[in-house]
Design a protein around this motif. Structure first.
Motif, short mmCIF file in Angstrom:
data_model
loop_
_atom_site.label_atom_id
_atom_site.label_comp_id
_atom_site.label_asym_id
_atom_site.label_seq_id
_atom_site.Cartn_x
_atom_site.Cartn_y
_atom_site.Cartn_z
N CYS A 62 105.19 70.07 49.71
CA CYS A 62 104.39 71.28 49.78
C CYS A 62 103.01 70.91 50.17
O CYS A 62 102.21 72.74 50.83
N GLY A 63 102.20 70.59 49.47
CA GLY A 63 100.54 69.84 50.36
C GLY A 63 99.94 70.59 49.14
O GLY A 63 100.05 70.82 48.38
N THR A 64 98.99 71.69 50.38
CA THR A 64 98.24 72.77 49.58
C THR A 64 98.91 73.93 50.33
O THR A 64 97.86 74.14 50.07
N SER A 65 100.15 74.14 50.57
CA SER A 65 100.48 75.68 51.39
C SER A 65 100.45 76.63 50.24
O SER A 65 100.30 76.54 49.43
N SER A 66 100.39 77.43 51.53
CA SER A 66 100.14 78.93 50.72
C SER A 66 102.00 79.52 50.47
O SER A 66 101.90 80.43 50.14
N LEU A 67 103.09 79.07 50.93
CA LEU A 67 104.13 78.77 50.96
C LEU A 67 104.61 79.35 48.99
O LEU A 67 105.00 80.41 49.16
N CYS A 68 104.65 78.32 48.94
CA CYS A 68 105.12 78.48 47.64
C CYS A 68 103.83 79.37 46.10
O CYS A 68 104.56 80.47 46.08
N THR A 69 103.05 79.01 46.93
CA THR A 69 101.71 80.44 45.60
C THR A 69 102.16 81.70 46.32
O THR A 69 101.92 82.66 45.66
N GLY A 70 102.78 81.75 48.45
CA GLY A 70 102.87 83.47 48.33
C GLY A 70 103.48 83.98 47.81
O GLY A 70 104.50 84.98 47.81
N LEU A 71 105.68 82.96 47.22
CA LEU A 71 106.02 83.22 46.77
C LEU A 71 106.55 83.72 45.49
O LEU A 71 106.49 84.80 45.24
N TYR A 72 105.25 83.18 45.25
CA TYR A 72 104.62 83.56 43.38
C TYR A 72 104.61 84.85 43.05
O TYR A 72 104.53 85.45 42.57
N THR A 73 103.15 84.95 43.90
CA THR A 73 102.61 85.89 44.00
C THR A 73 102.87 87.01 44.51
O THR A 73 102.54 88.55 44.12
N LYS A 74 103.20 87.30 46.12
CA LYS A 74 103.62 88.34 46.97
C LYS A 74 105.77 88.79 46.46
O LYS A 74 105.20 89.83 47.19
N CYS A 75 106.60 87.66 46.30
CA CYS A 75 107.59 87.95 46.73
C CYS A 75 107.57 89.20 45.65
O CYS A 75 107.57 88.85 44.55
N PRO A 76 108.83 90.13 46.14
CA PRO A 76 108.92 91.16 45.29
C PRO A 76 110.10 91.48 44.09
O PRO A 76 110.47 91.88 43.51
N HIS A 77 111.06 89.74 44.66
CA HIS A 77 112.08 90.03 43.83
C HIS A 77 111.97 88.60 42.94
O HIS A 77 110.97 87.61 42.99
N PRO A 78 113.02 88.27 42.00
CA PRO A 78 112.26 87.13 41.03
C PRO A 78 112.37 86.01 41.84
O PRO A 78 113.73 85.87 42.27
N VAL A 79 111.53 85.00 41.72
CA VAL A 79 112.21 83.16 42.40
C VAL A 79 111.41 82.50 41.41
O VAL A 79 110.15 82.81 40.60
N ASP A 80 112.26 81.49 41.22
CA ASP A 80 111.78 80.17 40.57
C ASP A 80 111.77 79.28 41.38
O ASP A 80 112.77 78.11 42.24
N VAL A 81 110.47 79.22 41.80
CA VAL A 81 109.53 78.70 42.96
C VAL A 81 109.46 76.76 42.42
O VAL A 81 108.51 76.65 41.47
N LEU A 82 109.71 75.39 43.17
CA LEU A 82 109.36 74.26 42.52
C LEU A 82 108.56 74.05 43.66
O LEU A 82 109.23 73.83 45.03
N GLY A 83 107.57 73.12 44.20
CA GLY A 83 106.61 72.72 44.72
C GLY A 83 106.47 71.25 45.23
O GLY A 83 106.17 70.73 43.62
N VAL A 84 107.10 70.90 45.18
CA VAL A 84 106.63 69.05 45.53
C VAL A 84 106.35 68.29 46.40
O VAL A 84 106.11 68.55 47.81
N ASP A 85 105.54 67.10 45.90
CA ASP A 85 104.58 66.40 47.08
C ASP A 85 104.35 64.92 46.72
O ASP A 85 104.03 64.68 45.38
N PHE A 86 104.14 64.46 47.58
CA PHE A 86 104.04 62.98 46.57
C PHE A 86 102.85 62.45 46.95
O PHE A 86 102.41 61.16 46.63
N SER A 87 102.28 63.39 47.43
CA SER A 87 100.39 63.19 47.28
C SER A 87 99.63 63.61 45.73
O SER A 87 99.83 65.19 45.33
N PRO A 88 99.20 62.50 44.83
CA PRO A 88 98.45 63.25 44.15
C PRO A 88 97.28 64.48 43.75
O PRO A 88 97.31 65.63 43.05
#
Length: 240
Positions: A84-110
């Protein structure tokens, strides 16, 4: 190569910054965690708090929302964004999706994971992110997308997203990309969908997916153009 030039396109940065970052990555191994730690540690420009390859949530939502709209609030679909890096994909799904979602973003960069957790929780004086639906959830975890065993058991996620991660891993060889695909399919639920977002042409990507995703149906949709560049969404779903 045109494909490499497009891969290094950064949709959320100013043109000058895009050229600087692209130049620093052009001769690098994109599977090197240290490279990404350094990149994600760079100061953000202005109010830009995310860093998107290709495009962000706004451009992808037309494809994603129909896959999520029929889920009941009591059991929101689980979505995994690998690399996921620091992309807006996860945050966009969480903050803008009108439907319920359970989102997990994983990345190997701490560094990337720490930044996204800070963004989620409202660190450094920022306002915490608010969900677009009361039942939605968002988490970030450090993990290698080629080994998702610590993250989830088989068949856990209804939607798995890969935005440019195959492209980066494949720079180190297709063996790693195939392992990434194998793990994505392992954690995908039997009726789920894996989407790879890429600028790689279908005549290159489709044979790889069809060879290694046997028993699944592989299709492709063209997206864009965004800022003059066309992209592709490769969908891997259960065969009819």
């Amino acid at each position: 190569m045109a494909a490499l030039r497009r891969t290094l396109h950064l949709a959320t940065l100013a043109a000058g910054a895009r050229r600087a970052v692209a130049g620093s990555l052009a001769g690098s191994c994109l599977a090197d965690r240290g490279l990404w730690d350094k990149l994600h540690a760079q100061p953000r420009q202005g109010n830009v708090r995310t860093f998107d390859w290709f495009f962000g949530y706004q451009e992808a939502q037309g494809l994603l929302l129909p896959l999520l709209q029929e889920a009941p609030a009591a059991c929101p679909p689980r979505v995994l964004d690998v690399g996921c890096g620091t992309s807006s994909l996860c945050t966009g799904l969480y903050t803008k999706c009108p439907h319920p979602v359970d989102v997990l973003g994983v990345d190997f960069s701490p560094v990337a994971v720490a930044h996204m957790n800070s963004l989620l929780e409202g660190g450094q004086g920022q306002t915490p992110l608010c969900p677009g639906h009361p039942a939605s959830r968002l988490h970030f975890m450090q993990a290698d997308a080629q080994n998702l065993q610590p993250v989830a058991s088989s068949g856990t996620f209804q939607l798995v997203l890969d935005k440019g991660t195959w492209d980066a891993v494949a720079r180190g060889g297709l063996l790693g990309a195939y392992q990434l695909l194998s793990e994505c399919l392992r954690v995908l639920s039997p009726q789920g969908t894996l989407i790879q977002f890429s600028d790689e042409d279908p005549d290159v990507r489709l044979p790889c997916l069809e060879q290694k995703a046997q028993g699944w149906t592989v299709s492709v949709q063209e997206l864009g153009p965004f800022q003059g560049i066309s992209y592709f969404a490769y969908l891997v779903q259960v065969s009819d």
